[in-house]
Write a protein that holds these residues in place. Sequence first.
Motif, mmCIF file in Angstrom:
data_model
loop_
_atom_site.group_PDB
_atom_site.id
_atom_site.type_symbol
_atom_site.label_atom_id
_atom_site.label_comp_id
_atom_site.label_asym_id
_atom_site.label_seq_id
_atom_site.Cartn_x
_atom_site.Cartn_y
_atom_site.Cartn_z
ATOM 1 N N GLY A 47 -2.595 4.108 -2.344
ATOM 2 C CA GLY A 47 -1.710 5.149 -2.859
ATOM 3 C C GLY A 47 -1.040 5.982 -1.788
ATOM 4 O O GLY A 47 -0.218 6.842 -2.100
ATOM 5 N N THR A 51 4.970 2.025 -3.183
ATOM 6 C CA THR A 51 4.828 0.669 -3.711
ATOM 7 C C THR A 51 5.844 -0.283 -3.091
ATOM 8 O O THR A 51 5.534 -1.444 -2.802
ATOM 9 C CB THR A 51 4.974 0.690 -5.247
ATOM 10 O OG1 THR A 51 3.975 1.556 -5.780
ATOM 11 C CG2 THR A 51 4.818 -0.687 -5.845
ATOM 12 N N ASN A 128 -1.813 -0.755 -5.039
ATOM 13 C CA ASN A 128 -0.791 0.204 -4.630
ATOM 14 C C ASN A 128 0.443 0.170 -5.528
ATOM 15 O O ASN A 128 1.505 0.642 -5.147
ATOM 16 C CB ASN A 128 -0.409 -0.037 -3.168
ATOM 17 C CG ASN A 128 -1.444 0.535 -2.233
ATOM 18 O OD1 ASN A 128 -1.443 1.728 -1.955
ATOM 19 N ND2 ASN A 128 -2.350 -0.306 -1.760
ATOM 20 N N GLY A 129 0.290 -0.391 -6.728
ATOM 21 C CA GLY A 129 1.326 -0.293 -7.749
ATOM 22 C C GLY A 129 2.209 -1.496 -7.978
ATOM 23 O O GLY A 129 3.054 -1.478 -8.870
#
Length: 141
Positions: A47, A51, A128-129
């Motif tokens: 995070g 992303t 991380n998305g």
Amino acid sequence: MNRSKPPKVLEVRPAGEDHQVVSLSGGAGRYRRSPCPGCPWVVANAGTFPTEAFRHSARTAVDMSQHVFACHESGAARPASCAGFLLRGAEHNLSVRLAQLQDRLDLSDVREDGRALFDSYRDMAVANGVGEDEECLRQCR
């Protein structure tokens, strides 16, 4: 062989307001010996980066890639390969394999420091998305 030759910066791509993704190839073997404090391969740092950075750098985790995941702390001015990448995501990377064969990289020099690392690029990107079924991850390990 010229041991002072720096790695070639193949590409620098913006990945958010204060971030960029640097991919490398070749050079005389500049690489981190352990993950830096903010290494994106460290699970506890999930995070921290946008992303989009993980979408851009996915090409480093594709079989026979010539793009190497660069250390974010080294940057484009003095590029070096990321230790987290070398520990978890580089076994199928062509540039890394060639560097080993040419004695420009000794993976036995790269050490973990006790922090948990993601097992693969795919795991790191998803944490991380990046969506599991996104095109950028289809060929990643």
